[in-house]
Design an enzyme around this catalytic site. Structure first.
Site, mmCIF file in Angstrom:
data_model
loop_
_atom_site.group_PDB
_atom_site.id
_atom_site.type_symbol
_atom_site.label_atom_id
_atom_site.label_comp_id
_atom_site.label_asym_id
_atom_site.label_seq_id
_atom_site.Cartn_x
_atom_site.Cartn_y
_atom_site.Cartn_z
ATOM 1 N N CYS A 1 -7.194 2.169 -15.464
ATOM 2 C CA CYS A 1 -6.622 0.833 -15.299
ATOM 3 C C CYS A 1 -5.103 0.973 -15.350
ATOM 4 O O CYS A 1 -4.579 2.087 -15.272
ATOM 5 C CB CYS A 1 -7.150 -0.137 -16.356
ATOM 6 N N THR A 2 -4.387 -0.114 -15.507
ATOM 7 C CA THR A 2 -2.925 -0.072 -15.426
ATOM 8 C C THR A 2 -2.291 0.729 -16.557
ATOM 9 O O THR A 2 -1.520 1.660 -16.326
ATOM 10 C CB THR A 2 -2.347 -1.500 -15.432
#
Length: 326
Positions: free
Chosen positions: A181-182
């Protein structure tokens, strides 16, 4: 030469906080005293934030977080920026720092069980192996503008929909699952949920896409990385960069992502500059003609403004409460 004097910090920490609601109020006042801007979520389970300000203010903030024994394992992803990445400072108490979508969120605890953390160089070495599936646990608008080559993506509008999608991943149960994810925070819960549902070899990209970009050059990350501030997206790949997103309106290749200028719509989508000018920052002609349309300045980023009170929704909610109480 443009000397950047500001920084943006992305971080999270799963660590129990007593009286978290009061902590949120106190923490907001502390951030404001440092003239920081940003968005922080505080919950009983920990902190999730992005803050921005001068290098001095950001250093003072990090030192204060580390000085609190509850958060001394926090890892900050630091970006140098030429202006603050937010306009205001928000620090709010919520039930979770990442909404898991579970009826009983306490069933999973990243401090007790989560996927094996892979450093960027290890993720890079593993991701293309035959027995590996790279899984993007982010929302549609995030992976539309950028994602790892050959990654499995999920059709979700919010992370809280992730538990419902796990059944679609059953075909990969015999493989190693590499989640990303980020910044890493969603993977903590996503990998824990996968383990809970019987997946055995579950890993997560430590520090997320942002750290991968800094330490592995972002190799094979196609497109740009969506971030939750007024930069909207950032470049992470300095090895083999590419653009994978297209303009919603004309199909031209573009990495620019905006919010529809019609606040009632406010859809997040990719749009080229030419269509932005033609549609005045809107997703359609209908939205362009809306009486509440915001002025488009070319960025497609708008300060959040309070929406009119939805009396009908409040009335329905009160009606349900009365029924429950009877």
């Amino acid at each position: 030469m443009n000397i950047m004097t500001y920084q943006t910090l992305l971080y999270y920490c799963y660590s129990p906080i007593e009286n978290a609601e009061q902590f949120a109020a106190d923490h907001l006042a502390f951030c404001q005293s440092l003239n920081l801007v940003g968005r922080i979520i505080v919950a009983d389970e920990g902190l999730n934030g992005t803050v921005s300000g001068t290098q001095e203010s950001c250093t003072a903030y990090m030192e204060a977080v580390y000085a609190d024994g509850r958060f001394n394992k926090t890892e900050f992803k630091i970006d140098d920026v030429d202006e603050p990445s937010f306009i205001k400072m928000h620090c709010r108490y919520k039930s979770e720092i990442v909404h898991s979508g579970m009826r009983n969120p306490k069933e999973i605890d990243p401090n007790r069980q989560t996927g094996i953390h892979l450093e960027p160089k290890d993720f890079l070495e593993m991701k293309d192996q035959d027995d590996v599936v790279v899984l993007d646990v982010r929302s549609n608008y995030e992976h539309t503008v950028g994602r790892f080559k050959n990654a499995v993506t999920l059709d979700i509008e919010n992370f809280r929909e992730f538990p419902e999608k796990i059944k679609e991943l059953e075909q990969y149960k015999g493989k190693k699952i590499l989640t990303y994810c980020t910044g890493g925070i969603k993977c903590e819960k996503a990998s824990a949920l996968l383990l809970k549902e019987g997946f055995e070899d579950v890993y997560q990209l430590h520090g997320g896409i942002i750290k991968y970009g800094k330490e592995a050059g972002g190799e094979d990350f196609q497109g740009q990385c969506y971030v939750f501030d007024n930069r909207v997206t950032v470049d992470v790949n300095s090895v083999n960069p590419s653009i994978v997103s297209t303009c919603r309106n004309c199909g031209t290749t573009t990495a620019k992502m905006i919010n529809c200028a019609n606040p009632v719509c406010n859809e997040h989508f990719t749009q080229c500059d030419a269509c932005g000018v033609e549609l005045d920052g809107c997703c359609s002609d209908v939205c362009k003609e809306h009486p509440r349309k915001r002025q488009y300045d070319g960025t497609g980023y708008y300060v959040k403004v309070p929406q009119p009170v939805n009396a009908e929704k409040i009335s329905k909610r009160k009606h349900k409460q009365i029924i429950k109480g009877s």
